[in-house]
Write an enzyme that holds these catalytic residues in place. Sequence first.
Site, mmCIF file in Angstrom:
data_model
loop_
_atom_site.group_PDB
_atom_site.id
_atom_site.type_symbol
_atom_site.label_atom_id
_atom_site.label_comp_id
_atom_site.label_asym_id
_atom_site.label_seq_id
_atom_site.Cartn_x
_atom_site.Cartn_y
_atom_site.Cartn_z
ATOM 1 N N ASP A 1 5.047 27.783 50.274
ATOM 2 C CA ASP A 1 4.881 26.622 50.028
ATOM 3 C C ASP A 1 3.976 25.837 51.128
ATOM 4 O OD1 ASP A 1 6.700 24.914 51.975
ATOM 5 O OD2 ASP A 1 8.130 26.397 51.147
ATOM 6 N N GLU B 1 16.805 17.751 53.215
ATOM 7 C CA GLU B 1 16.846 18.123 54.463
ATOM 8 C C GLU B 1 16.928 17.181 55.652
ATOM 9 O OE1 GLU B 1 13.484 20.268 56.477
ATOM 10 O OE2 GLU B 1 12.700 20.144 54.520
#
Length: 218
Positions: A23, A114
Amino acid sequence: MKATLASLLGLANGALAAVQGFDISHYQSSVNFAAAYNAGARFVIIKATEGTTYLDPSFSSHYTGATNAGFIRGGYHFAHLDTSSGATQANYFLAHGGGWSGDGITLPGMLDLEGSCVLSASATVAWIKDFSNTYHSKTGVYPLLYTNPSWWSSCTGNSNAFVNTNPLVLARYSSSAGTPPGGWPYYTFWQYNDAYAYGGDSEVFNGDMAGLLRIAKG
């Protein structure tokens, strides 16, 4: 999703073969997609949006580059749970690259969870459901959920509310994935380090290429 996660993945009792991927975001301003593909990677997850005001400046060029190199690719959205609703951010993501179609080369969008816990556990779960259900209503698939065990435990109370709907993208930088949080019996993708050879974070799909194609086709 249209079928159970296990049937889409082709999983029965744990992992089958693994497919390499990675990613990226604008922090990787230049990516040699052809070299990554030749080295065996087959999927890329690319940052598209954040909150309701941020568009990753490299998303379009990364997405085009990944497509031209033959990758299965998809976008991701970095969540800001304390600035607007899950539905609002899902719609922003969908309007700026996070869409999905069953063309066999597009992954469902990924929700990046996150950072600090900014809501109560119950409110966090409700926010994620709002995002997830909105995304599903517009695309017919549920988004991937990216998280790490500590965040999921602290911020959602280790909720198991998404086990049967949303594929887990597990962030755990270790030699083994360990036990997934939240009651998920397995991860769908595992981000295992932040130093992929061609830029970004290293990830692996928990299955074979046929299983990855099933995810892309919904």
